[in-house]
Design an enzyme around this catalytic site. Structure first.
Site, PDB file in Angstrom:
ATOM      1  N   GLU A 263       0.848  -1.193   0.000  1.00 52.41           N
ATOM      2  CA  GLU A 263       0.000   0.000   0.000  1.00 52.41           C
ATOM      3  C   GLU A 263       0.881   1.239   0.000  1.00 52.41           C
ATOM      4  OE1 GLU A 263      -2.816   0.466   3.133  1.00 52.41           O
ATOM      5  OE2 GLU A 263      -3.834  -1.445   2.786  1.00 52.41           O
ATOM      6  N   GLU A 317     -13.628   5.539  -0.746  1.00 53.56           N
ATOM      7  CA  GLU A 317     -14.461   4.616   0.033  1.00 53.56           C
ATOM      8  C   GLU A 317     -15.183   5.388   1.139  1.00 53.56           C
ATOM      9  OE1 GLU A 317     -12.343   0.677   0.719  1.00 53.56           O
ATOM     10  OE2 GLU A 317     -10.687   1.900  -0.041  1.00 53.56           O
ATOM     11  N   LYS A 320     -15.155   4.435   5.231  1.00 56.45           N
ATOM     12  CA  LYS A 320     -13.945   4.338   6.056  1.00 56.45           C
ATOM     13  C   LYS A 320     -14.009   5.389   7.156  1.00 56.45           C
ATOM     14  CE  LYS A 320      -9.938   3.255   4.364  1.00 56.45           C
ATOM     15  NZ  LYS A 320      -9.831   1.829   4.688  1.00 56.45           N
ATOM     16  N   GLU A 326      -9.298   9.932   4.826  1.00 59.00           N
ATOM     17  CA  GLU A 326      -9.420   8.479   4.813  1.00 59.00           C
ATOM     18  C   GLU A 326     -10.425   7.983   3.777  1.00 59.00           C
ATOM     19  OE1 GLU A 326      -7.519   6.276   6.485  1.00 59.00           O
ATOM     20  OE2 GLU A 326      -6.402   8.071   7.028  1.00 59.00           O
TER      21      GLU A 326
END
Length: 498
Positions: A263, A317, A320, A326
């Site tokens: 990541e 997303e 999250k 985030e």
């Protein structure tokens, strides 16, 4: 005989091309902590459309595995932390999981890695003691099916697994994790599996903006950071953090384990205090990261070392938790439109001033698109250059040598440079309303040859492009080999037709 030779030689040439161009790869993490994402089959189509060949998922979702069948995309799948206890206790649990969740879709779905646990040292309920037993059981299950050499087993870690990361040569693992790290590293070394690490220079800058320069975090540092112990020079935090891992491994006498970044990335939006979370910074970081990896640059401590990297994340997303950033690490919005332009081949002209594999030419300059130019300004500039500016823009049309990567920055760079060279290579000729910048590195790539001072014709075909020896002589050795082989292949194909 000549025609038969062509037919026999061409496949061998393709294999040689694939072999000479192999190296590090860039993949993307496909997280699904959202309630508005497209269906897995549409995601698989999106991934193929953007020529993404490596994808990481965090579980073994059946719908996702089915969607990626027969796509050629290589998948990294995962055993979640919540399953570590059951996998570590009983071999039968790993056997059943592999039989029911993996084997029915393999090899149509090309699974190449299984991560057993993710950043376990960061989880509230530290499950690190279960990781290695679970890894051993998964490996045993693979061995029973003869798949242990085709599917590698490892586990991912955050940079918090280190107690010290600067200077890189002083990199050391946190002693509190020694109980599981030593057997884990022995497992990796014995089975030739990579040490998987999640690295985020963004967090280092966000949390210590007075100590970490933004350009150092974005691969754009104009000055170097010196490791006082080794004398190695660092121009990016990414390289420094990777080398800290290498030195930590070497300190424990694990010198053969490769490192893989599972990541990394940069958010495009954040809370009011997260001022560095912008689309421009996200595009800059990921573009420079891709070039750095694709060029097989390696790191100061490991020059030329292959380093595979996964960018986080495919989508924004919305479920999250945490700060606004985030929920905004995605390359795409849920409607599948791009958050910003990104070229996964590493050849795009988003900011060619940072390209690592092009050579300087004494006294020669080129004109390319500025990385700060807006999409609207670039489009207007292209329209003018290819219209009233009398630039031959054939080369950036579909199926022509400069069409790929298909984005405005790349096309504008080609058009800008052609106009610039045709009009005396003057400062004024590279203005384009502030969207053009001069560089002293040749932005040519593959068969796309950029005009230079003294040229009186723009290259618009593969064969013609390679006939320009003055241009090709400026490229690196690997590029020369590649372009020669491609040219020869096209010549053979031409002979075959006659």
């Amino acid at each position: 005989m000549a025609i038969r030779f062509t037919l026999i030689f061409a496949p061998s040439l393709f294999l040689l091309l694939l072999d000479c161009c192999s190296g590090s790869f860039v993949g993307v993490c496909y997280g699904r902590s959202a309630d508005d994402l497209p269906t897995p089959d549409k995601v698989a189509q999106l991934v193929q459309l953007h020529k993404i060949k490596y994808v990481r998922i965090y579980d073994s979702n059946i719908q996702v595995l089915k969607a990626f069948a027969n796509t050629g995309v290589e998948l990294m799948i995962g055993v979640p932390n919540s399953d570590l206890l059951s996998f570590s206790q009983f071999q039968s649990n790993a056997d059943t999981w592999l039989k029911n969740s993996v084997l029915p879709y393999y090899p149509a779905t090309k699974i190449t890695y299984i991560t057993v646990g993710a950043e376990v040292t960061e989880s509230p309920n530290n499950a690190s003691s279960f990781v290695v037993p679970a890894m051993n059981n998964v490996l045993t299950a693979l061995k029973k099916l003869g798949l242990h050499k085709k599917i590698k087993v490892s586990s991912t870690h955050s940079l918090g697994v280190l107690s010290r990361s600067f200077p890189p040569s002083a990199g050391a693992f946190n002693s509190s994790h020694a109980h599981f790290l030593k057997p884990l590293l022995e497992f990796l070394a014995e089975n030739q599996s990579p040490f998987m690490i999640d690295i985020y220079p963004y967090y280092a800058f966000r949390d210590s903006p007075n100590k970490v320069p933004l350009d150092y975090a974005l691969f754009e540092a104009s000055s170097e950071v010196i490791d006082p112990n080794t004398g190695l020079l660092y121009t990016s935090m990414f390289d420094a953090q990777i080398d800290a891992i290498y030195f930590a491994l070497m300190a424990l006498n694990f010198r053969t384990i490769k490192v893989m970044v599972t990541e990394t990335g940069w958010p495009s939006k954040g809370s009011p205090k997260e001022t560095a979370a912008t689309p421009d910074n996200a595009q800059t970081y990921n573009t420079n990261l891709i070039r750095h990896v694709i060029n097989n640059t390696g790191t100061p401590a490991k020059p030329g070392e292959e380093l595979d990297v996964y960018i986080f994340s495919l989508f924004n997303e919305n479920r999250k938790p945490g700060l606004e950033s985030e929920r905004n690490w995605g390359l795409f919005y849920p409607d599948q439109t791009s958050v910003y332009s990104l070229d996964f081949t590493g050849r795009g002209a988003v900011d060619m001033t940072t390209a690592a594999n092009v050579t300087k030419s004494n006294g020669t300059t080129w004109c390319i698109a500025s990385s700060k130019a807006s999409q609207i300004d670039l489009q207007n500039a292209i329209d003018w250059a290819c219209g009233p500016g009398n630039v031959d823009c054939t080369a950036i049309q579909p199926s022509q040598p400069c069409f790929e990567p298909d984005n405005l920055a790349s096309h504008a760079s080609y058009a800008f440079n052609s106009y610039y060279q045709q009009n005396g290579a003057s400062d004024v000729a590279c203005s384009f309303g502030g969207t053009g910048v001069k560089v002293d590195k040749d932005p040519s790539y593959d068969n796309c040859i950029y005009m230079r001072a003294g040229s009186n014709k723009t290259v618009t075909s593969n064969t013609t492009a390679m006939s320009s020896t003055s241009s090709s002589s400026q490229n690196g050795i690997s590029t020369s080999i590649f372009t020669f082989l491609v040219t020869y292949l096209f010549a053979l194909m031409h002979i075959q037709r006659y």
